[in-house]
Motif scaffolding. Sequence first.
Motif, short mmCIF file in Angstrom:
data_model
loop_
_atom_site.label_atom_id
_atom_site.label_comp_id
_atom_site.label_asym_id
_atom_site.label_seq_id
_atom_site.Cartn_x
_atom_site.Cartn_y
_atom_site.Cartn_z
N THR A 97 15.46 -13.18 -12.23
CA THR A 97 15.12 -12.58 -11.50
C THR A 97 14.22 -10.90 -12.32
OG1 THR A 97 15.14 -13.25 -9.67
CG2 THR A 97 14.34 -10.38 -9.47
N VAL A 98 13.67 -10.83 -12.67
CA VAL A 98 12.94 -9.55 -13.22
C VAL A 98 12.29 -8.46 -11.98
CG1 VAL A 98 13.04 -10.35 -15.89
CG2 VAL A 98 11.09 -10.59 -13.62
N TYR A 99 12.29 -7.41 -12.68
CA TYR A 99 12.16 -6.45 -11.42
C TYR A 99 10.95 -4.94 -12.29
CZ TYR A 99 16.16 -8.43 -8.86
OH TYR A 99 16.95 -9.07 -8.26
N LEU A 100 10.78 -4.47 -11.83
CA LEU A 100 9.76 -3.26 -12.22
C LEU A 100 9.74 -2.46 -11.25
CD1 LEU A 100 8.52 -2.76 -14.64
CD2 LEU A 100 6.47 -2.92 -12.90
N GLN A 101 10.16 -1.62 -11.00
CA GLN A 101 10.53 -0.36 -10.35
C GLN A 101 9.08 0.65 -10.97
OE1 GLN A 101 12.41 0.85 -7.84
NE2 GLN A 101 11.47 2.42 -7.40
N MET A 102 8.64 1.34 -9.84
CA MET A 102 7.05 2.06 -10.30
C MET A 102 7.40 3.08 -9.19
SD MET A 102 4.33 -1.16 -10.23
CE MET A 102 4.55 -1.55 -8.23
N ASN A 103 7.74 4.42 -10.04
CA ASN A 103 7.61 5.06 -8.99
C ASN A 103 6.21 6.54 -9.60
OD1 ASN A 103 10.43 5.11 -8.46
ND2 ASN A 103 11.48 6.34 -10.79
N SER A 104 6.28 7.35 -8.67
CA SER A 104 4.89 8.69 -9.34
C SER A 104 3.51 7.85 -9.60
CB SER A 104 5.43 9.23 -10.99
OG SER A 104 6.37 10.05 -10.49
N LEU A 105 3.59 6.77 -8.39
CA LEU A 105 2.34 5.94 -8.64
C LEU A 105 0.88 7.06 -8.67
CD1 LEU A 105 3.59 3.14 -6.50
CD2 LEU A 105 2.67 2.85 -8.69
N LEU A 159 0.79 -0.36 -0.28
CA LEU A 159 0.37 0.33 0.18
C LEU A 159 0.77 0.97 0.08
CD1 LEU A 159 -3.00 1.34 0.15
CD2 LEU A 159 -2.04 0.83 2.71
N VAL A 160 0.53 2.38 -0.89
CA VAL A 160 1.76 3.08 -1.32
C VAL A 160 0.23 4.46 -1.47
CG1 VAL A 160 1.94 3.18 -3.67
CG2 VAL A 160 3.57 4.32 -2.71
N GLN A 161 0.42 5.52 -0.63
CA GLN A 161 0.02 6.92 -1.37
C GLN A 161 0.16 7.21 -2.66
OE1 GLN A 161 0.58 9.56 1.69
NE2 GLN A 161 -0.39 9.07 2.95
N THR A 162 -0.64 8.56 -3.23
CA THR A 162 -0.07 8.68 -4.84
C THR A 162 0.89 9.48 -4.78
OG1 THR A 162 -2.07 8.75 -5.33
CG2 THR A 162 -0.93 11.03 -6.24
N GLY A 163 1.90 9.39 -5.79
CA GLY A 163 3.37 9.67 -6.37
C GLY A 163 4.26 8.79 -5.26
N GLY A 164 4.13 7.70 -4.78
CA GLY A 164 4.60 6.72 -4.05
C GLY A 164 5.94 5.72 -5.20
N SER A 165 6.15 5.12 -4.84
CA SER A 165 7.28 3.83 -5.53
C SER A 165 7.12 2.88 -4.87
CB SER A 165 8.61 4.76 -4.98
OG SER A 165 8.96 5.87 -6.11
N LEU A 166 7.52 1.11 -5.66
CA LEU A 166 6.73 0.53 -4.96
C LEU A 166 8.26 -0.73 -6.20
CD1 LEU A 166 3.84 -0.80 -4.01
CD2 LEU A 166 5.70 -0.39 -2.59
N ARG A 167 9.24 -0.94 -5.37
CA ARG A 167 9.91 -2.57 -7.02
C ARG A 167 9.19 -3.60 -6.99
NH1 ARG A 167 16.24 -4.55 -6.25
NH2 ARG A 167 16.76 -4.14 -8.80
N LEU A 168 8.93 -4.08 -7.57
CA LEU A 168 8.57 -5.52 -7.14
C LEU A 168 9.30 -6.45 -7.84
CD1 LEU A 168 4.79 -5.00 -9.07
CD2 LEU A 168 6.02 -4.87 -6.54
N SER A 169 9.73 -7.61 -7.28
CA SER A 169 10.70 -8.38 -7.60
C SER A 169 9.52 -9.41 -8.74
CB SER A 169 10.96 -9.08 -7.06
OG SER A 169 12.08 -8.08 -6.55
#
Length: 115
Positions: free
Chosen positions: A77-85, A11-21
């Motif tokens: 492993t593959v990653y997905l960096q997600m910014n400005s969510l 769970l992240v706020q608008t504008g936040g970031s997450l990195r998926l693996s």
Amino acid sequence: QVQLVESGGGLVQTGGSLRLSCAASGFAFSSSSMGWYRQAPGKQRELVATISIGGISNYGESVKGRFTASRDNAKNTVYLQMNSLKPEDTAVYYCNRYPFGLGFWGQGTQVTVSS
């Protein structure tokens, strides 16, 4: 045994970031292009990003400029960096071989973006 194990959601706020693996096993990962997909409630699963054997990535219009796919062949492993969510990024995220999937989906990882 072929496996895809996604992680890193939350769970992240608008504008936040997450990195998926996505940890893959049981198939020729280093010689496979991979894709990141997502499925929002009530919607069809959609392709978000792809990454080629050589690390070249492509993105859907809705995430272009905000998401970055990468891979580590040594770790399978593959990653997905997600910014400005954004709230519209809320979905369960999956990875799979691209374009020919493995015939199944992993459990996915839930991403929830609050407004």
